[in-house]
Design an enzyme around this catalytic site. Structure first.
Site, PDB file in Angstrom:
ATOM      1  N   ASP A  82      29.957  12.790  23.403  1.00 41.86           N
ATOM      2  CA  ASP A  82      29.946  11.391  23.517  1.00 41.86           C
ATOM      3  C   ASP A  82      30.852  11.015  24.485  1.00 41.86           C
ATOM      4  OD1 ASP A  82      29.799   9.043  22.958  1.00 41.86           O
ATOM      5  OD2 ASP A  82      30.586   8.654  21.288  1.00 41.86           O
TER       6      ASP A  82
ATOM      7  N   HIS B 119      32.825   5.031  18.752  1.00 44.07           N
ATOM      8  CA  HIS B 119      33.171   5.732  18.926  1.00 44.07           C
ATOM      9  C   HIS B 119      34.785   6.243  19.331  1.00 44.07           C
ATOM     10  CE1 HIS B 119      29.207   5.233  20.649  1.00 44.07           C
ATOM     11  NE2 HIS B 119      29.211   3.921  20.446  1.00 44.07           N
TER      12      HIS B 119
HETATM   13 ZN   LIG Z   1      24.478   5.489  21.101  1.00 41.16          ZN
HETATM   14 ZN   LIG Z   2      25.306   4.430  17.886  1.00 42.83          ZN
END
Ligand SMILES: [Zn+2]
Ligand SMILES: [Zn+2]
Length: 554
Positions: free
Chosen positions: A194, A367
């Site tokens: 990510d 995130h």
């Molecule tokens: Zn995502």
């Molecule tokens: Zn997500």
């Protein structure tokens, strides 16, 4: 060992935020990780959803061993109904418990109830064809987030999905750091991680830091409190509920997805509230303002969402008024800033107060920031790295972070949608590009960007439309009534009358020509009219509106 290749083909999510979907191939077989969508921008007139172009899978449907879903966010699961409808059902669809619960409810709405959904508990290993599959628990802004470990004869790869290293998550289940370290010790060939917050130095604040901040803000409010956040952020909704309980306020869940997701989570034991806490939205008016917390959808300014309706004075159950405080416990996803700002300003116009994450620490990203991305790299020690889930800037920054922790620059692959990374015992390199564009959903139909409908809407929205109606005789093609010119959305008001007159003359000339030449088929006449009128309008207005000739034969 045969020289088989591990092939990792991203169909979406690279060079963009959204529609994450990756095809992993080995020995002629396929595992698909995530089937996400993206919401349209304002330029995509009338388009409802944006999907990755998964036509690559159409001829390969029989080779798919499994679809694996990392978590229940729309940018990871939203395209699933369309994928299933277009290419048929794979033997199995794996995910965490909440993911499967949310997806089941979504597929039911699409009348795809017999899809083979199956919970795969974290840490349990299964073999599907040439692929060993294991889900690894990670923390994110939705429960049951799982990284996907895929093992083949060539080696293992980890798709992280969305993650943060929250040390104090609300459910007490931080990322499975021991397992990640073990994966590193076992030897990881490829990490696809990510990149969403690769531009933010430091460590993301913990989700559990949001609760006290919300409570502090709430305790200052004298009137009603309306909180908006992502409906899938169960832990955030839980923290709002907990604050409401502490302040002895009732809670109303407003917005379809808010009620639906809470019910799914509560049935799975992931969310809880004392009995009698919830009231129906229509009961809000029966309680004093200082006894109410509304939890609403619409944190992204979505046009049909409950909060947007409230801001437009168009919600059946909640009429905003001065004294209300609207709390945005979310930040706009890139692309949604304008819609959110509009919503906020309308709320001010009504006289209510707004608190956003800029005013108080009432939001934490799901995130991980730079130090967390480095931690993932250091734990799993991949030989090769391909950053995913981010625009080009963030993919680049993620690559730099990988180099900073010692990954060989030659082993870092900055990919793009449609470009497969191929790995065998000789090394890794990009293979041949395949077409991986975008598909649009308009109502229930899927189309591509060159779709006539979208092109038409773009033309009309930019330059307007001219409609030319002519009536000709069925017998000899002569004009029987004066041509009619109608226009909409065309900017040239002062010269309109003169221009329409000239246009009528032009149309008459064209029709005479056609009659002389013996052109009788109305579609040919329409084509000629289209070209002539288009040319004339462009010469005069320097614009290219849509030209729509209509020939009526009587
Ligand atoms: Zn995502
Ligand atoms: Zn997500």
């Amino acid at each position: 060992m045969p020289s088989k290749k591990l092939r990792v083909l991203p169909l979406g999510g690279l060079g963009e935020i959204g529609k994450n979907m990756t095809v992993i191939e080995y020995d002629g077989k396929i595992v698909v990780v995530d089937t996400g969508l993206m919401f349209p921008t304002a330029e995509m007139h009338g388009i409802d959803l944006v999907l990755p172009d998964f036509s690559y899978l159409r001829d390969r449907a029989d080779d798919i061993e499994a679809i694996v879903l990392t978590h229940g966010h729309e940018d990871h699961v939203g395209a699933l109904p369309y994928v299933l409808r277009e290419i048929g059902s794979p033997p199995v669809i794996y995910g965490g418990l909440l993911t499967i619960g949310m997806v089941r409810s979504k597929l039911d709405e699409h009348k795809l109830s017999d899809a083979p959904l199956q919970e795969l508990p974290a840490g349990e290993k299964v073999q599907r064809g040439p692929f060993g599959l294991e889900l690894v628990h990670l923390a994110h802004s939705i429960p049951d987030m799982r990284g996907v470990l895929i093992t083949t004869e060539v080696g293992s790869m980890l798709m992280t999905g969305d993650y943060k290293f929250d040390q104090t998550p609300v459910d007490g289940r931080p990322a499975d750091i021991p397992r990640l370290a073990e994966i590193g010790r076992e030897g990881l060939l490829l990490l696809c991680g990510d990149s969403t917050n690769a531009d933010r130095p430091g460590v993301a604040p913990s989700e559990s830091s949001v609760g006290p901040a919300l409570l502090q803000q709430f305790s200052r409010c004298k009137g009603r409190i309306i909180v908006t956040s992502f409906a899938s952020n169960i832990h955030r909704v839980q923290q709002v509920i907990d604050a409401a309980v502490q302040l002895d306020r009732k809670v109303a869940l407003v917005g379809r997805s808010m009620r639906k997701n809470y019910n799914i989570a509560s049935n799975l034991g992931m969310a809880k509230a004392p009995s009698g806490l919830f009231i129906q939205p229509r009961e809000i008016e029966n309680f004093p303002d200082e006894k109410i917390v509304v939890i609403s959808t619409g944190s992204q300014g979505e046009p049909l969402s409950a909060l947007r309706r409230m801001a437009n004075n168009d919600h059946r159950d909640v009429q905003l008024h001065s004294g209300d405080t609207v709390v945005f416990s979310a930040t706009p996803v890139p692309g949604n800033e304008r819609a959110v700002n509009e919503t906020i300003d309308r709320i001010y116009e009504i006289g209510a107060t707004v608190i956003t994450a800029k005013d108080a620490p009432i939001h934490a990203s799901g995130h991980g920031w730079q130090e967390e991305i480095k931690l993932m790299l250091n734990l799993t020690k991949p030989k090769y790295v391909m950053p995913v889930h981010g625009d080009h800037k963030r993919l680049r920054l993620h690559s730099e972070l990988a180099e900073a922790v010692g990954v060989d620059g030659a082993n870092i692959f900055r990919g793009r949608n449609g470009l497969p990374l191929e790995i065998d015992q000789n090394g890794a390199k990009f293979g041949e590009d395949i077409h991986a564009g975008t598909m649009y959903v308009d109502g229930v139909n899927i189309g591509d960007p060159d779709d006539a409908a979208l092109r038409d809407r773009r033309e009309i929205s930019a330059d307007g439309i001219f409609i030319v109606v002519v009536t000709i005789s069925n017998d000899d093609g002569t004009v029987v009534a004066d041509p009619e010119v109608i226009f909409r959305g065309v900017a040239f008001l002062e010269e309109a009358d003169a221009l329409v007159e000239e246009l009528s003359d032009l149309v008459e000339d064209q029709l005479e020509d056609a009659a002389e030449k013996g052109t009788r088929e109305s579609h040919l006449i329409e084509e000629d009219l289209h070209d002539a009128v288009g040319k004339f309008v462009f010469q005069r207005l320097k614009r290219r509106p849509m030209i729509l000739p209509v020939v009526i034969e009587v």
